[in-house]
Design an enzyme around this catalytic site. Sequence first.
Site, PDB file in Angstrom:
ATOM      1  N   ASP A 158       0.845  -1.196   0.000  1.00 25.32           N
ATOM      2  CA  ASP A 158       0.000   0.000   0.000  1.00 25.32           C
ATOM      3  C   ASP A 158       0.885   1.253   0.000  1.00 25.32           C
ATOM      4  O   ASP A 158       1.773   1.368  -0.836  1.00 25.32           O
ATOM      5  CB  ASP A 158      -0.957  -0.038   1.195  1.00 25.32           C
ATOM      6  N   TYR A 187      -2.631  11.020   1.060  1.00 26.63           N
ATOM      7  CA  TYR A 187      -3.359  10.910  -0.210  1.00 26.63           C
ATOM      8  C   TYR A 187      -3.379  12.265  -0.905  1.00 26.63           C
ATOM      9  O   TYR A 187      -3.166  12.367  -2.111  1.00 26.63           O
ATOM     10  CB  TYR A 187      -4.784  10.424   0.040  1.00 26.63           C
ATOM     11  N   HIS A 207      -4.432  -7.668   0.819  1.00 29.21           N
ATOM     12  CA  HIS A 207      -3.793  -6.363   0.916  1.00 29.21           C
ATOM     13  C   HIS A 207      -2.942  -6.231   2.177  1.00 29.21           C
ATOM     14  O   HIS A 207      -1.906  -5.565   2.172  1.00 29.21           O
ATOM     15  CB  HIS A 207      -4.898  -5.298   0.908  1.00 29.21           C
TER      16      HIS A 207
END
Length: 425
Positions: free
Chosen positions: A214, A350, A403
């Site tokens: 990630d 982000y 994930h």
Amino acid sequence: MLAPLLPLTRRHVLTGLAATGVLGTMPSNAQRSGPGREGIRPFRVTVPDKAITDLRTRLAATRWPERETAADQSQGVQLAVLRNLVRYWMTDYDWKKIEAHLNTLPMFVTEIDGLDIHFIHIRSPHADAMPMIMTHGWPGSVLEFMEVLGPLSDPTAHGAEAGDAFHLVVPSIPGFGFSGKPTKTGWGSDHIGRAWSTLMQRLGYHRYVSQGGDCGSVISQRMALQNVPGLIGIHLTMPGTVPKEIATILTAGGPPPSGLTTQERTAFEALDNFYRNSSAYAAMMVTRPQTVGYSLVDSPVGLAAWIYEKFAQWTYSGGDPGRVLSRDKMLDDISLYWFTASGASSAQIYWEDHSNNFNAVNIPDMPVAVTVFPGEIYCAPKTWAQRCYRNLTYFHEADNGGHFAAWEQPQLFTQEVRMAFRSLR
């Protein structure tokens, strides 16, 4: 039970902890203490009882929405599922277990570029071990790695060879967990990658590897692109491999192009489904992390829903994360976000990067290893990986895990990391 999770021996703990004792509480004011700008200070987790009482009071006062009108998870986390999780969180869950477990580990804080960075540092008992920095993602934390720290740092105690040993550095990303929260812009993945290089140099590691999933994959890739001092290779579990022509079609919402292999078409369809049905959270955090952050910092149920949805979607569990992660493990992570009030600050990465992290990254020289886990958001085809990682030294498709690979399948993850870097020893 947390004690059996990490069979670290006494020699691990004593190697990492300074004789001067440990620091207490959260790091919000920690950078005003310590021996100096480049000092490395021991760290200890202390969540006060009043914070735990406050959490339970807030949970008890939850104002619940109506039940979803859909019969499945297509509208989000189902009311009955979240009610059950919150009920357990309020009445039976014990944060002090994971707090005590963390405090058995050698944890530290050091200031880099004006920001405190929290990290776990485990020196292997094998002197010639390979130094490795491991980076978590969102909505994960250093807790993802709890069950792999022992096997990776002390393989002979876990039935493996001394030649597979690693010295481990496991930091919390700025804005996450016990690291400091940026007070100005600029702490994107490029900056973090340089900070990780500074951290490794400060610890005396001048030849090391980087592993991540990630956000950790993105940071590892940026370290390679910047050719940071000392880095000799990276291992990724969420690689950026989507070719430009494929990314353009996905952005426009068009059909898959002709000529794709079976693996490439499967990857295309997974990404198309993700963008159409599951990417709203990312759009919010890329464009408005502060707005969504108010809810995540103020409402524990809102935070739990925001994170639990990703556990359900991104574990290799068929939508039921309890099959691979216990309620306690999920709530350990959610509680870490809650007690550190990092719902908004963790979303800022982000906004800082403002990019599609699945798109191809051209790394021409640095050795790159990739493990594809079947429950990942998309399974990168080897053909795509070979196009962007010109020195692809290892590529393997695992048969389990998603994930949160280290968290879900620690034994398999450990094997993959060992294989990924074996050629660089």
